[in-house]
Design an enzyme around this catalytic site. Structure first.
Site, PDB file in Angstrom:
ATOM      1  N   SER A 142      -9.845   1.789   3.014  1.00 14.55           N
ATOM      2  CA  SER A 142      -8.876   2.352   1.921  1.00 14.55           C
ATOM      3  C   SER A 142      -7.758   1.587   1.386  1.00 14.55           C
ATOM      4  CB  SER A 142      -8.251   3.399   2.742  1.00 14.55           C
ATOM      5  OG  SER A 142      -7.126   2.871   3.916  1.00 14.55           O
ATOM      6  N   SER A 170     -10.002  -0.534   7.344  1.00 12.18           N
ATOM      7  CA  SER A 170      -9.380  -0.412   6.124  1.00 12.18           C
ATOM      8  C   SER A 170      -8.697  -1.607   5.352  1.00 12.18           C
ATOM      9  CB  SER A 170      -8.436   0.811   5.754  1.00 12.18           C
ATOM     10  OG  SER A 170      -9.128   2.016   5.794  1.00 12.18           O
ATOM     11  N   LYS A 196       0.781  -1.182  -0.027  1.00 13.13           N
ATOM     12  CA  LYS A 196       0.050  -0.051   0.047  1.00 13.13           C
ATOM     13  C   LYS A 196       0.994   1.377  -0.135  1.00 13.13           C
ATOM     14  CE  LYS A 196      -3.891   1.930   2.333  1.00 13.13           C
ATOM     15  NZ  LYS A 196      -4.910   1.733   4.006  1.00 13.13           N
TER      16      LYS A 196
END
Lengths: 481, 96
Positions: free
Chosen positions: A153, A177, A78
């Site tokens: 997210s 997330s 990420k």
């Protein structure tokens, strides 16, 4: 090589047995990205030459006798975790051009184990969001239904794994997330207990809530990665000095002797009927695996979202004060006579709408006259939410719940209504507030083909229990047609 | 305190954020709705309840007082938007 279904475990075995090299494996991942990511948009940055260079170094190390657990295994990261030499944009314009000068601790540990860092995945800007639509850079589509969001997210990481473009990825979970996009896309997502995994090198959103965790195809793969990443870090004073068990070795067996609680507040009106049915089926599967199912109560659940958004926004408003155009990232090109003008121009241009909205909200709840009314009050409610879990865990070893009230939303469905978007996190934020661990495991798809996840929550530092339950359920699900 | 009282333009100033007129209007409409939702917490009597600031509070974690290497100047400055010699360059702070 079909990397679309290859697990980390299978990759480790294949590399050890010399069935394929890391260069071949990494090449296959890069080819999958080339073939599919034009539609999905999971990755923000991939440097083929760099990834293959890392892979070649891993192959050379293996030829020289090294045998790290993850030697040569490519991972997606990420784009909020620092990997030395790679960009780290947080999907924000304000970090355009930034290159990480050091490794996050989790990255250093994975690197030590031999992992290859193949690319950077999309996210909601600074991890603020539940759909990945708040990325300032690009849209990510759900591999199961490209007209829908992947969740957020960590939507890029979930889409990369579920879309066959990564064996595994790292995500971060502040209010759900990791678990929520894993559920939306159909992969496994593990949020470790607060203090289990170092946050050093993670760009902070809400420091008392953020945790880094693996997103994988199987529970076993999540166990393997957590085993490498977890443990005390002198660079993060909030990591606790507790032994990291061999999670993967402890998997197996049924659920005999375990009591699993169903919190009645999580099975209420508003829950999508198909989600409810799939989660109930998963609960029955756990019962067949030998678990005793009991009903429990978490009476303060309805206050969790309000508590979470006060605390997370407050922490975000202070954490994001460092983005001012002085030391890193982008500085506004508008000529400024004073530093204040430079800060104002830089932050106005650099931050997206959701980030600004949360900074304003967070600054308000921390401001003089409102601090006690909002911030301290929310911290006290947080104590009540923690106590709910303490009480529930006196009656059971873990909890089974839905991850999210609905399957993945259509792109644009929550764009105009921030409160609606915040309520997506209703079943996941409590784990972050209480500091406990949680995992999302796929539990089927709706008639429209949308993935749904089962959430398992366990007391702090009981990841072993969590993984054992997730694994047993996964095996039971696989065994049935 | 009634949430409608938020003055978004003023709070933005506190947060060192300059909003466009459109953003100001949008947030002035949306944030009171969010704060009104937060008001539900008022229903809870929290007197006597200790605040929780961290999942697992740990205090005074200190390392040994031994110097350890950090980022060297070149790496620390590598991402600087503007630099001059070995420093970050910013608009003049001190009046001439």
């Amino acid at each position: 090589m079909d990397i679309g279904s290859l697990t980390v475990r299978a990759a480790i075995d294949g590399l050890r047995k010399r069935q394929f090299s890391s260069v071949e494996l990494t090449r296959a991942v890069l080819d999958a990205i080339m073939a599919r990511d034009g539609v999905i948009g999971a990755y923000l940055w991939v440097d083929e030459a760099d990834a293959l260079k890392q892979a070649a170094a891993a192959d050379a190390a293996r030829a020289g006798g090294s045998d790290g657990l993850l030697l040569g295994v490519p991972l997606a990261i990420k784009d909020i975790l620092n990997v030395e030499g790679q960009p780290c944009t947080c999907a924000s314009k304000i970090l355009a051009g930034y290159r990480a000068p050091y490794d996050a601790t989790v990255i250093a540990r994975l690197r030590e184990a031999g992992a290859v860092f193949a690319g950077r995945t999309n996210l909601d800007e600074f991890a603020m969001g539940s759909t990945t639509e708040n990325s300032a850079i690009q849209l990510t589509r759900n591999p199961a239904a490209p007209d829908r969001v992947p969740g957020g997210s960590s939507g890029g990481s979930a889409a990369a794994v579920a879309g066959g473009m990564a064996l595994a990825a790292l995500g971060t979970d502040t209010g759900g997330s990791i678990r929520q996009p894993a559920s939306n896309c159909g992969c496994v997502g593990l949020k470790p207990s607060y203090g289990r995994v170092s946050r050093y090198g993670l760009v902070a959103f809400a420091s008392s809530l953020d945790q880094i965790g693996p997103m994988t195809r199987t529970v076993e793969d999540a166990s393997l990665l957590l085993g490498v990443m977890g443990g005390r870090d002198p660079r993060d004073a909030t990591t606790l000095d507790r032994a990291v068990p061999d999670y993967a070795a402890a998997l197996g067996g049924d659920l005999t002797g375990l009591r699993l609680g169903l919190p009645k507040e999580y099975f209420v009106t508003g829950l999508d009927p198909e989600v409810a049915r799939l989660v109930q089926d998963a609960v029955e599967a756990c019962r067949r695996c030998g678990a005793e199912i009991v009903e429990v109560s978490l009476p303060h659940t309805e206050y969790a979202v309000a508590t979470y958004y006060i605390l997370a926004s407050a922490e975000a408003s202070t954490n994001l004060a460092r983005f001012d155009g002085v030391r890193y990232g982008r500085r506004s090109a508008v000529p400024a006579d004073t530093p204040l003008d430079m800060y104002l121009n830089t932050r106005a241009e650099g931050f997206g709408r959701e980030v600004k909205r949360r900074i304003i909200l967070g600054t308000y709840v921390l401001s003089s006259g409102y601090y006690d009314a909002y911030y301290t009050h929310a911290q006290r409610v947080r104590t009540l939410i923690r106590r709910d879990f303490d009480e529930a865990f006196k009656r059971c070893d873990a909890l089974l719940t839905p991850v999210s009230p609905d399957p993945a939303y259509l792109i644009g469905a929550t764009a105009e209504d921030p409160l609606k978007a915040y309520l997506i996190d209703i079943f996941t934020v409590t784990a972050n507030l209480a500091g406990i661990c949680g995992i999302a495991v796929p539990c089927g798809t709706t008639r429209a083909g949308l993935p749904v996840g089962l959430q398992v929550l366990a007391p702090a530092f009981e990841e072993g229990t969590l993984l054992r339950i997730g694994h047993a359920y996964e095996q039971a699900r696989e065994a049935r047609p | 305190m009634a949430a409608e009282e938020i003055d978004v333009a003023y709070v933005a100033q506190l947060a060192t954020i300059r909003l466009t007129d459109e953003e100001s209007r949008l947030f002035q409409r949306q944030i009171p709705v969010i704060l009104a939702y937060m008001e539900k917490l008022r229903r809870l009597d929290v007197s006597g309840i200790e605040p929780t600031s961290h999942g697992h509070p740990v205090y005074n974690v200190l390392r040994d007082d031994v110097p350890t290497p950090g980022l060297d100047a070149e790496r620390a400055l590598a991402n600087a938007p503007a630099r001059m010699r070995n420093t970050f360059k910013v608009p003049r702070i001190v009046e001439s």
